[in-house]
Design a protein around this motif. Structure first.
Motif: not given
Length: 407
Positions: A240-249
């Motif tokens: 979820f950390i990878i996912l959250a930063t992928a779809v935002t940053l």
């Protein structure tokens, strides 16, 4: 829920969050595949460690000492202590940076504050109380699930890219994969979980399974449940950390993230204040778990190698060498905050050292796990050993690929 849960959460320490954030920002959704692959591999290795501790009533260093030449033990514990100190430096820096961002306090003063807090907890709070505090802190990882829930996620693309990532295998990719796997499957976790099983034996005045095998089936089921669920919690959080930063940053062109604090700060204008504060709270929570686990695992290994009294349940006056290692490693990490060596450089060299030591150490653990002279009739199953050898192969290949990529 016990040592496996705490070990799993300690795996997602602030430097781990930085690595996962870097993976998501740089590669977008194309690094999500690493987490489903890592889960059974990390769980298998940790199961071996937990079983060794519970069955023998000794930590990893003591078992390595009886089965392998002294240079093997000295090399492993020496590299572990050095790598853990560098990792603590990166974690403390991340906690200080986030505190500075949120409160405006000087980041070096904030780092000193967190060092004092962690040392007081480890040195002056008995293990049976301290572990209760650590278990509640594991809830801090839920912040990353919430972050992913409050930003827009293209779930169909996420599912497809997890199964079929668009990755070109080169030195840069290999370095990122090694960073992710090196963060997920780390030597300090091996020593910590084995020794926590021994700590629990002492608290409950129980005997190792080699001495008293009454209730062995129930104990082994408890270890299995604790470890698989703890590693699953850790692995899904990293996903979820990878996912959250992928779809935002990554989605907004922010592809260079070096610290967890940078990830939190960059997330703020894209996902709002709530996501920003959640990310920060998660860093504080896992830092309060990660730093003690890093310092404690080095102290366990070094103390057993030197035949010192050890244990977080013991008073500091009864285990001076053990607590001395904890204090020295944390204070040395604090000194790095004021030295020319940046915490990110410290994290880089920590990753290199972990990559160098992880595969050989994993091989040693797996040989112990299948050794009847060590575990008697409680040797590890062939399935778990096979998963462990696959993990060892992945770590070894990634390390070689990374080194070749430098040249």
């Amino acid at each position: 829920m016990g040592p496996g849960l705490i070990t799993g959460v300690a795996d997602d320490d602030p430097s781990g969050i930085a690595t996962y954030s870097h993976a998501g920002a740089t590669f977008g959704l194309d690094m999500l595949w690493t987490m489903p692959l890592a889960f059974p591999l990390m769980a298998a290795i940790q199961l071996v460690c937990a079983r060794i501790g519970r069955v023998t009533g000794r930590g990893l260093a003591a078992n390595i000492k009886t089965a392998f030449p002294a240079p093997v033990l000295l090399a492993v514990t020496g590299l572990l202590l050095l790598a853990n100190t560098l990792n603590i430096a990166a974690d403390i820096a991340a906690m200080g940076d986030v505190t500075s961002l949120v409160t405006g306090l000087n980041k070096q003063l904030a780092a000193i504050f967190w060092v004092i807090v962690t040392l007081v907890l480890q040195v002056f709070v008995p293990y049976h109380r301290y572990v209760y505090f650590l278990k509640w802190l594991t809830l801090s990882l839920l912040s990353y699930f919430i972050v992913a829930m409050i930003v827009h996620v293209p779930w169909h693309d996420v599912a497809m890219r997890t199964i079929r990532p668009h990755v070109t295998w080169d030195g840069r990719t290999a370095e990122m994969v090694l960073g992710v796997f090196g963060t997920t499957i780390s030597p300090y976790l091996f020593f910590w979980q084995a020794s926590e099983e021994v700590e629990d034996l002492r608290i409950h005045h129980a005997e190792p399974l080699l001495t008293d095998d009454m209730g062995a089936a129930g104990e082994l089921r408890r270890i299995s449940w604790d470890t698989w669920s703890g590693m699953f919690y850790s692995d899904v959080t990293a996903y979820f950390i990878i996912l959250a930063t992928a779809v935002t940053l990554h989605a907004h062109g922010v592809t260079r993230i070096e610290t967890a604090a940078q990830a939190a700060d960059a997330l703020r204008p894209l996902a709002g204040d709530f996501a920003y504060y959640l990310f920060a709270v998660g860093i504080w929570g896992v830092g309060l778990i990660g730093v003690p686990v890093l310092a404690g695992s080095a102290a366990y290994g070094f103390s057993e190698a030197m035949n010192w009294q050890w244990g977080l349940e013991r008073k500091a006056t009864d285990a001076r060498g053990f607590y001395g290692v904890i204090i020295v490693s944390v204070l040395a990490a604090l000194v790095i905050q004021f030295s020319p060596l940046s915490p990110m450089k410290a994290l880089f060299w920590c990753a290199v050292l972990n990559g160098v030591v992880a595969a050989p150490l994993m091989a040693v653990l797996l040989l112990l796990g299948g050794r009847r002279l060590t575990l008697g009739k409680f040797v590890v199953s062939k399935t778990i050993l096979a998963l462990g050898w696959i993990a060892t192969f992945v770590m070894a290949v990634s390390t070689v690929e990374m080194v070749l990529g430098w040249f």
